[in-house]
Motif scaffolding. Structure first.
Motif, PDB file in Angstrom:
ATOM      1  N   ILE A   1     -84.607 -29.070 -17.712  1.00 32.90           N
ATOM      2  CA  ILE A   1     -83.720 -29.926 -16.918  1.00 32.90           C
ATOM      3  C   ILE A   1     -84.460 -31.199 -16.521  1.00 32.90           C
ATOM      4  N   SER A   2     -83.775 -32.312 -16.583  1.00 32.95           N
ATOM      5  CA  SER A   2     -84.338 -33.559 -16.070  1.00 32.95           C
ATOM      6  C   SER A   2     -84.621 -33.426 -14.579  1.00 32.95           C
ATOM      7  N   THR A   3     -85.698 -34.023 -14.115  1.00 28.93           N
ATOM      8  CA  THR A   3     -86.032 -33.969 -12.692  1.00 28.93           C
ATOM      9  C   THR A   3     -84.954 -34.622 -11.828  1.00 28.93           C
TER      10      THR A   3
ATOM     11  N   LEU B   1     -84.285 -28.621 -33.522  1.00 23.57           N
ATOM     12  CA  LEU B   1     -85.686 -28.603 -33.096  1.00 23.57           C
ATOM     13  C   LEU B   1     -85.735 -28.469 -31.582  1.00 23.57           C
ATOM     14  N   ILE B   2     -86.260 -27.363 -31.081  1.00 22.28           N
ATOM     15  CA  ILE B   2     -86.244 -27.116 -29.642  1.00 22.28           C
ATOM     16  C   ILE B   2     -87.071 -28.169 -28.906  1.00 22.28           C
ATOM     17  N   ILE B   3     -88.166 -28.609 -29.509  1.00 22.37           N
ATOM     18  CA  ILE B   3     -88.984 -29.627 -28.861  1.00 22.37           C
ATOM     19  C   ILE B   3     -88.191 -30.932 -28.721  1.00 22.37           C
ATOM     20  N   GLY B   4     -87.305 -31.198 -29.681  1.00 20.36           N
ATOM     21  CA  GLY B   4     -86.443 -32.374 -29.590  1.00 20.36           C
ATOM     22  C   GLY B   4     -85.351 -32.205 -28.552  1.00 20.36           C
ATOM     23  N   ALA B   5     -84.825 -30.973 -28.436  1.00 19.23           N
ATOM     24  CA  ALA B   5     -83.816 -30.701 -27.408  1.00 19.23           C
ATOM     25  C   ALA B   5     -84.402 -30.899 -26.018  1.00 19.23           C
ATOM     26  N   ALA B   6     -85.662 -30.490 -25.840  1.00 17.11           N
ATOM     27  CA  ALA B   6     -86.326 -30.690 -24.555  1.00 17.11           C
ATOM     28  C   ALA B   6     -86.472 -32.176 -24.247  1.00 17.11           C
ATOM     29  N   ALA B   7     -86.767 -32.971 -25.285  1.00 13.79           N
ATOM     30  CA  ALA B   7     -86.876 -34.419 -25.083  1.00 13.79           C
ATOM     31  C   ALA B   7     -85.536 -35.012 -24.673  1.00 13.79           C
TER      32      ALA B   7
ATOM     33  N   GLY C   1     -90.857 -36.107 -16.264  1.00 12.30           N
ATOM     34  CA  GLY C   1     -89.408 -36.215 -16.125  1.00 12.30           C
ATOM     35  C   GLY C   1     -88.658 -34.960 -16.498  1.00 12.30           C
ATOM     36  N   LEU C   2     -89.382 -33.878 -16.868  1.00 14.22           N
ATOM     37  CA  LEU C   2     -88.727 -32.618 -17.258  1.00 14.22           C
ATOM     38  C   LEU C   2     -89.319 -31.474 -16.454  1.00 14.22           C
ATOM     39  N   VAL C   3     -88.453 -30.550 -16.032  1.00 10.70           N
ATOM     40  CA  VAL C   3     -88.910 -29.329 -15.374  1.00 10.70           C
ATOM     41  C   VAL C   3     -88.301 -28.129 -16.095  1.00 10.70           C
ATOM     42  N   LEU C   4     -88.975 -27.003 -16.005  1.00  7.75           N
ATOM     43  CA  LEU C   4     -88.460 -25.735 -16.514  1.00  7.75           C
ATOM     44  C   LEU C   4     -88.112 -24.840 -15.337  1.00  7.75           C
ATOM     45  N   ARG C   5     -86.951 -24.221 -15.413  1.00  8.59           N
ATOM     46  CA  ARG C   5     -86.532 -23.272 -14.390  1.00  8.59           C
ATOM     47  C   ARG C   5     -86.186 -21.943 -15.052  1.00  8.59           C
ATOM     48  N   PRO C   6     -86.650 -20.813 -14.474  1.00  7.57           N
ATOM     49  CA  PRO C   6     -86.329 -19.501 -15.055  1.00  7.57           C
ATOM     50  C   PRO C   6     -84.818 -19.297 -15.157  1.00  7.57           C
ATOM     51  N   PHE C   7     -84.420 -18.650 -16.246  1.00  4.74           N
ATOM     52  CA  PHE C   7     -83.009 -18.342 -16.468  1.00  4.74           C
ATOM     53  C   PHE C   7     -82.842 -16.839 -16.413  1.00  4.74           C
ATOM     54  N   GLU C   8     -81.824 -16.392 -15.689  1.00  4.87           N
ATOM     55  CA  GLU C   8     -81.509 -14.967 -15.619  1.00  4.87           C
ATOM     56  C   GLU C   8     -80.042 -14.746 -15.951  1.00  4.87           C
ATOM     57  N   PRO C   9     -79.739 -13.713 -16.780  1.00  3.65           N
ATOM     58  CA  PRO C   9     -80.631 -12.652 -17.265  1.00  3.65           C
ATOM     59  C   PRO C   9     -81.680 -13.165 -18.253  1.00  3.65           C
ATOM     60  N   GLU C  10     -82.786 -12.465 -18.301  1.00  2.00           N
ATOM     61  CA  GLU C  10     -83.940 -12.909 -19.061  1.00  2.00           C
ATOM     62  C   GLU C  10     -83.682 -12.844 -20.569  1.00  2.00           C
TER      63      GLU C  10
ATOM     64  N   ALA D   1     -91.536 -27.168 -24.491  1.00  2.00           N
ATOM     65  CA  ALA D   1     -91.301 -28.173 -23.440  1.00  2.00           C
ATOM     66  C   ALA D   1     -92.582 -28.852 -22.980  1.00  2.00           C
ATOM     67  N   ARG D   2     -93.731 -28.353 -23.404  1.00  2.00           N
ATOM     68  CA  ARG D   2     -94.998 -28.828 -22.852  1.00  2.00           C
ATOM     69  C   ARG D   2     -95.200 -30.345 -22.925  1.00  2.00           C
ATOM     70  N   PRO D   3     -94.831 -31.040 -24.029  1.00  2.00           N
ATOM     71  CA  PRO D   3     -95.093 -32.483 -24.069  1.00  2.00           C
ATOM     72  C   PRO D   3     -94.408 -33.266 -22.959  1.00  2.00           C
ATOM     73  N   TRP D   4     -93.327 -32.705 -22.375  1.00  2.00           N
ATOM     74  CA  TRP D   4     -92.525 -33.468 -21.418  1.00  2.00           C
ATOM     75  C   TRP D   4     -92.672 -32.971 -19.979  1.00  2.00           C
ATOM     76  N   LEU D   5     -93.391 -31.863 -19.781  1.00  2.00           N
ATOM     77  CA  LEU D   5     -93.550 -31.336 -18.426  1.00  2.00           C
ATOM     78  C   LEU D   5     -94.387 -32.309 -17.588  1.00  2.00           C
ATOM     79  N   GLY D   6     -93.909 -32.584 -16.375  1.00  2.00           N
ATOM     80  CA  GLY D   6     -94.590 -33.551 -15.533  1.00  2.00           C
ATOM     81  C   GLY D   6     -94.276 -34.985 -15.890  1.00  2.00           C
TER      82      GLY D   6
END
Length: 301
Positions: A168-170, A222-228, A251-260, A244-249
């Motif tokens: 998600i965008s910050t 491409l999941i890395i492109g979707a994250a971008a 403008g992008l954050v990761l949040r846990p999704f449930e159900p896992e 998601a690592r290239p974009w963390l910090g």
């Protein structure tokens, strides 16, 4: 068709013109044109049509080119092997990987692996189907992908599982939530990931079970492109700590999704291949690298 006809045909496909192909091969333009005409006569169907003074390959030509590429790639690899044997160079290990693995995981594993073996590494990127094709055709010693369908003669090993997160965008309101549930995505702008490789289907099933329908605005295999795209504020998507690592910090954050839900990463290879020992040590390095990264992120097993 003779080898020379295929060589000129391939050059035309790559250069986009007979003039460009002639330049690539050191031929005259009339000489290249003559070989293309001979090739079409031997095929019994046209390879190109002219549209506004441009050569446009026919559908049959595109199919022929795909097979010709495999032939020439194989020949080029043989020539490189002869060169290494001549110079008594180290054995070459060819890796086929999906782009995200090649970019975000393999470099770290390869650094450790190359420190302990006498080998040369060659990496090519494909989608999951292409990775499998490279391995089954023996054009790659080992493949790394996020999905694998059982194939006779091909062995596989699960090397990591990672938790699927909402990317998600910050600036998005949902970025303030600690955990995202399916109902949070109702009507939200959404970027789908690869249905061809089965990743999106896992998510679709969870959303359907909750009767949730996000508004799909884009599909990015491409999941890395979707994250971008998520970082750019186009919509919400699903990713893991690797993609998601290239974009963390940034403008992008990761949040846990449930159900896992979990993404699975596999290594695939042909049993009994000549590079067996190097392949197994590389797989071990990949497994160790991914485990360390997952533990650092706190999201995997």
């Amino acid at each position: 068709m003779k080898h020379r006809h295929l060589e000129v045909f391939r050059a035309v496909m790559r250069a986009g013109s007979i003039t460009g192909a002639a330049h690539l091969l050191g031929l005259t333009q009339p000489g290249a044109s003559k070989l293309i005409a001979q090739g079409e006569e031997l095929c019994g169907f046209p390879l190109f049509s002219r549209v506004q003074n441009r050569l446009v390959p026919t559908e049959r030509a595109v199919r022929l080119f795909e097979e010709a590429e495999r032939l020439f790639v194989g020949m080029e690899e043989i020539n490189r092997l002869v060169g290494r044997l001549r110079s008594d160079g180290p054995p070459r290990t060819v890796v086929a990987a999906i782009p995200m693995i090649a970019q975000e995981i393999l470099p770290f594993a390869a650094a450790d692996w190359l420190a302990g073996v006498d080998a040369q590494l060659f990496v090519t990127t494909r989608d999951a189907g292409g990775v499998l094709a490279m391995v089954t055709s023996r054009n790659a010693d080992v493949g790394f992908a996020m999905s694998f369908r059982r194939t006779p003669g091909v062995r596989s090993q699960l090397i990591a599982r990672s938790r699927v997160m909402c990317a998600i965008s910050t600036e998005h309101p949902l970025a303030a939530k600690a955990i995202i549930n399916p109902t949070d995505l109702q009507g939200e702008r959404f970027i789908s990931i690869s249905r061809h490789e089965g990743q999106q289907q896992k998510i679709d099933q969870v959303l359907a079970a909750a009767s949730v329908k996000p508004k799909e605005v884009a599909e990015m295999p491409l999941i890395i492109g979707a994250a971008a795209m998520a970082r750019a504020g186009i919509g919400i998507t699903f990713a893991d700590c690797f993609s998601a690592r290239p974009w963390l910090g940034q403008g992008l954050v990761l949040r846990p999704f449930e159900p896992e839900i979990r993404f699975e990463y596999h290594a695939i290879w042909i049993d009994g291949a000549p590079q067996g020992r190097n392949v197994q040590t590389l797989i071990a390095a990949m497994r160790a690298t991914m485990r360390a990264q997952l533990q650092s992120f706190g999201s995997g097993a």
